[in-house]
Design a protein around this motif. Structure first.
Motif, short mmCIF file in Angstrom:
data_model
loop_
_atom_site.label_atom_id
_atom_site.label_comp_id
_atom_site.label_asym_id
_atom_site.label_seq_id
_atom_site.Cartn_x
_atom_site.Cartn_y
_atom_site.Cartn_z
N HIS A 79 -32.48 -17.43 -2.56
CA HIS A 79 -32.30 -18.72 -3.23
C HIS A 79 -32.53 -18.50 -4.72
O HIS A 79 -33.66 -18.24 -5.16
CB HIS A 79 -33.29 -19.76 -2.71
CG HIS A 79 -33.27 -19.91 -1.22
ND1 HIS A 79 -32.23 -20.52 -0.55
CD2 HIS A 79 -34.16 -19.51 -0.28
CE1 HIS A 79 -32.49 -20.51 0.74
NE2 HIS A 79 -33.65 -19.91 0.93
N LEU A 135 -30.07 -23.46 4.47
CA LEU A 135 -29.70 -22.05 4.60
C LEU A 135 -28.18 -21.92 4.68
O LEU A 135 -27.54 -22.44 5.60
CB LEU A 135 -30.35 -21.45 5.85
CG LEU A 135 -31.88 -21.30 5.79
CD1 LEU A 135 -32.44 -20.97 7.15
CD2 LEU A 135 -32.27 -20.24 4.77
N GLN A 136 -27.62 -21.21 3.71
CA GLN A 136 -26.17 -21.04 3.65
C GLN A 136 -25.66 -20.16 4.78
O GLN A 136 -24.57 -20.35 5.30
CB GLN A 136 -25.79 -20.44 2.30
CG GLN A 136 -24.30 -20.21 2.11
CD GLN A 136 -23.98 -19.58 0.77
OE1 GLN A 136 -24.84 -19.43 -0.08
NE2 GLN A 136 -22.72 -19.22 0.58
N TYR A 137 -26.48 -19.17 5.18
CA TYR A 137 -26.05 -18.21 6.20
C TYR A 137 -26.66 -18.48 7.57
O TYR A 137 -26.56 -17.65 8.47
CB TYR A 137 -26.40 -16.79 5.76
CG TYR A 137 -25.81 -16.40 4.43
CD1 TYR A 137 -24.45 -16.57 4.17
CD2 TYR A 137 -26.61 -15.87 3.42
CE1 TYR A 137 -23.91 -16.23 2.94
CE2 TYR A 137 -26.08 -15.52 2.19
CZ TYR A 137 -24.73 -15.70 1.96
OH TYR A 137 -24.19 -15.35 0.74
N SER A 159 -27.14 -10.65 -1.48
CA SER A 159 -27.71 -12.00 -1.46
C SER A 159 -28.16 -12.41 -0.07
O SER A 159 -28.66 -13.51 0.13
CB SER A 159 -26.70 -13.02 -2.00
OG SER A 159 -25.48 -12.94 -1.30
N GLY A 160 -28.00 -11.50 0.90
CA GLY A 160 -28.47 -11.77 2.24
C GLY A 160 -28.29 -10.55 3.11
O GLY A 160 -27.50 -9.65 2.79
N TYR A 161 -29.00 -10.49 4.22
CA TYR A 161 -28.83 -9.38 5.16
C TYR A 161 -29.47 -9.75 6.49
O TYR A 161 -30.28 -10.67 6.60
CB TYR A 161 -29.44 -8.08 4.62
CG TYR A 161 -30.94 -8.09 4.46
CD1 TYR A 161 -31.78 -7.80 5.54
CD2 TYR A 161 -31.53 -8.37 3.24
CE1 TYR A 161 -33.17 -7.81 5.39
CE2 TYR A 161 -32.91 -8.39 3.08
CZ TYR A 161 -33.72 -8.10 4.16
OH TYR A 161 -35.08 -8.12 4.02
N ARG A 162 -29.08 -9.01 7.52
CA ARG A 162 -29.69 -9.11 8.84
C ARG A 162 -29.98 -7.70 9.33
O ARG A 162 -29.12 -6.82 9.24
CB ARG A 162 -28.77 -9.82 9.84
CG ARG A 162 -29.34 -9.89 11.26
CD ARG A 162 -28.40 -10.62 12.21
NE ARG A 162 -28.30 -12.05 11.88
CZ ARG A 162 -27.66 -12.93 12.65
NH1 ARG A 162 -27.06 -12.55 13.77
NH2 ARG A 162 -27.62 -14.21 12.28
N GLU A 172 -32.17 -14.46 3.15
CA GLU A 172 -31.20 -15.15 2.28
C GLU A 172 -31.87 -15.49 0.97
O GLU A 172 -32.98 -16.03 0.95
CB GLU A 172 -30.69 -16.42 2.95
CG GLU A 172 -29.73 -17.23 2.08
CD GLU A 172 -29.19 -18.46 2.79
OE1 GLU A 172 -29.01 -19.49 2.12
OE2 GLU A 172 -28.96 -18.39 4.02
N LYS A 188 -24.77 -8.98 2.89
CA LYS A 188 -23.83 -9.69 2.02
C LYS A 188 -23.87 -9.00 0.67
O LYS A 188 -24.76 -9.20 -0.14
CB LYS A 188 -24.24 -11.16 1.88
CG LYS A 188 -23.44 -11.94 0.83
CD LYS A 188 -21.97 -12.04 1.19
CE LYS A 188 -21.23 -12.99 0.24
NZ LYS A 188 -21.19 -12.44 -1.13
N ILE A 199 -36.85 -15.69 -1.33
CA ILE A 199 -36.03 -15.26 -0.21
C ILE A 199 -36.54 -15.91 1.07
O ILE A 199 -37.74 -15.82 1.39
CB ILE A 199 -36.05 -13.72 -0.05
CG1 ILE A 199 -35.52 -13.05 -1.33
CG2 ILE A 199 -35.23 -13.28 1.16
CD1 ILE A 199 -36.56 -12.76 -2.38
N GLN A 212 -33.56 -12.14 9.44
CA GLN A 212 -32.47 -12.35 8.49
C GLN A 212 -33.05 -12.85 7.18
O GLN A 212 -34.02 -13.61 7.17
CB GLN A 212 -31.45 -13.35 9.04
CG GLN A 212 -30.25 -13.59 8.12
CD GLN A 212 -29.12 -14.28 8.85
OE1 GLN A 212 -28.60 -13.77 9.85
NE2 GLN A 212 -28.70 -15.46 8.36
#
Length: 512
Positions: A485, A367-369, A454-457, A483, A327, A268, A481
């Motif tokens: 992988h 990074l996708q996000y 799969s992600g968060y903030r 994300e 997400k 992550i 944040q």
């Protein structure tokens, strides 16, 4: 070190279980001497030797002698090596000396000249069964934190670990870390072509550093896929070993590394400020973070400090307001159970358990996000969190031997298990939740919000100071944040695709 083991689902599930009643083919028997033989059974090497027989006079008032067993069963999982030296066949194995300790032992027999050719073929069969898909003669870089386990790591390595590696013909190179962050520097400079495994004699801190050191390499993605990062449990926190091998016994963990299967592991990316850090274990804000990091001043209480810290905060009904957006990939507990259960039968090749990133691309995956400094991704769902009591995201199931916080966690599903609990629930419910963590039943509690993400903030608010824990390490108390992988890292596990923890199972008709 108090330990226990947890059985997995792999064919080598229990290194201490003997299989004396296994059936075997006569063609798999090697005669050794007049009254002895070695036989490859279903899951064990059977040593038959009339010299094992001894007379006892403890039955029937001492009037009738009885014969002891003439066989010994050595599980294939415990077989370390076998070879023919001149006319002697020598088999080294990990012998169980107590519930949580194995020691190197050997079986040595004379092989007559007419049997020499067959003995070589038989040894090949033995090693094939002993190792299965696991790599033999692993090249291991050992990092020892001399401060781990109250200074016991060096002693445990020499007594419990090194003899097993040597007997298994592993190539080992040992180095001691000198200060916090040293393992980051060592991993960044390591030649990943020269080693198969980086093994940390430490708690969970050193593996965290190793992953981040590999992540700093120019070919980070490739390096993280090449070298397996493992833990030899020598610290107070040994979550990685519990999840990978089901033990915090140094000797059993060493055996599991010798026989371990390469397994992709989700990593992550944590972005905070202008930094990017890799996490392999967990992230927490709220009660868990405070109980872990906020009780350092009472370490003299041992593990009781966690219970004390938790109860103090429950009594106060402490809340940790924040802005949270995630997400969401799997929103309901019923669907999470189904996804977990489906993984039991999934034996896809290791290459299919990694994400779509190109390991030949320099550095870490893009990074996708975006980062914490980027606009909030449009597919992140805001979660009301003004009365948050605990935010906990886990990449592994067990945070401690009796703390199965994330029973649905999987090594490489590309998702974090995210748990939120409000801080204003009743004290009775909070205490029940605390007690239910040990057996995993808290997953089904209605006030425990459990999702796959799969992600968060997360942005703390209303507090100027507090605790944020990433892999058990304290981070600045400010927004960050995360994300995921999928399969970016590599570890060794007993099964090759599951953790050694009691997981969740689907229940028909349960959708939440």
């Amino acid at each position: 070190m108090a330990t226990s083991t947890i059985s997995g689902t792999d064919p080598f599930a229990d290194p201490t279980r003997m299989s004396e009643n296994s059936e075997y083919a006569e063609g798999d028997t090697l005669p050794v001497g007049r009254d002895a033989s070695l036989t490859l059974a279903t899951d064990s090497l059977i040593v038959l030797d009339e010299d094992f027989t001894r007379r006892e006079t403890r039955n029937c008032c001492g009037l009738l002698p009885s014969k002891a067993k003439t066989t010994q069963a050595i599980p294939f999982f415990n077989v370390l090596w076998a070879e023919l030296s001149n006319f002697d066949i020598i088999i080294q194995y990990a012998k169980t000396t107590s519930k949580n300790v194995v020691r190197v032992a050997s079986v040595n027999y004379l092989v007559e000249k007419p049997q020499q050719g067959y003995a070589k073929v038989w040894i090949t069969k033995l090693l094939d069964r002993a190792y299965g898909e696991s790599q033999r003669k692993k090249r291991i870089k050992v990092l020892i934190n001399p401060f781990s386990g109250r200074g016991g790591a060096q002693k445990w390595f020499l007594r419990d670990i090194e003899p097993i590696f040597v007997a298994a013909r592993c190539e080992i190179n040992v180095e001691r870390t000198l200060y916090q962050g040293h393992a980051v520097e060592l991993a960044e400079k390591i030649d990943t072509v020269a080693y198969d495994v980086i093994a940390s004699c430490s708690g969970d801190g050193l593996p965290h550093e190793v992953f981040n050191g590999l992540g700093k390499k120019r070919n980070a993605a490739k390096a993280l896929s090449q070298v397996a990062v493992v833990q030899l449990p020598c610290g107070t926190g040994n979550a990685m070993s519990w999840n990978s091998f089901g033990t915090d016994s140094c000797s059993i963990a060493a055996l599991c590394i010798v026989k371990g299967l390469r397994t992709p592991l989700d990593l992550i990316s944590i972005t905070q400020g202008n930094s990017r850090t890799l996490s392999f274990l967990s992230q927490s804000v709220g009660v868990v973070a405070e109980v872990d990091l906020g009780t350092e001043h009472i370490r003299w209480m041992g593990s009781a400090r966690f219970t004390y810290g938790f109860l103090v905060r429950v009594i106060r009904k402490t809340v940790y307001p924040c802005d949270l957006a995630v997400k969401i990939d799997i929103p309901t507990k019923g669907a999470i159970k189904e996804a977990y259960w489906n993984e039991f039968s999934n034996h896809a090749p290791i290459e299919e358990r990694r994400g779509s990133f190109d390991i030949e691309t320099p550095g870490l995956p893009e990074l996708q996000y975006g980062t914490i400094n980027s606009p909030l991704p449009s597919d992140f769902t805001p979660i009301p969190s003004n009365k948050l009591g605990n935010f906990y995201a886990g990449n592994m199931a067990l945070m401690a031997p009796s703390a199965n916080f994330f029973p649905a966690a999987l090594p490489s599903d590309g998702q974090l298990d995210c748990v939120t609990v409000d801080g204003d629930i009743s004290r009775t419910s909070a205490i029940q939740s605390f007690l239910a963590v040990e057996d995993g039943s808290w997953f089904n509690m209605p006030h425990v919000n459990y999702q796959k993400v799969s992600g968060y903030r997360i942005t703390p608010k209303g507090q100027k100071t507090g605790y944020i824990s990433i892999d058990g390490e304290r981070f600045p108390f400010e927004e960050f944040q995360a994300e995921v992988h999928r399969g970016l890292g590599t570890v060794l596990t007993r099964s090759g695709h599951m953790y050694e923890a009691q997981g969740v199972v689907p229940r028909t008709g349960q959708g939440s």
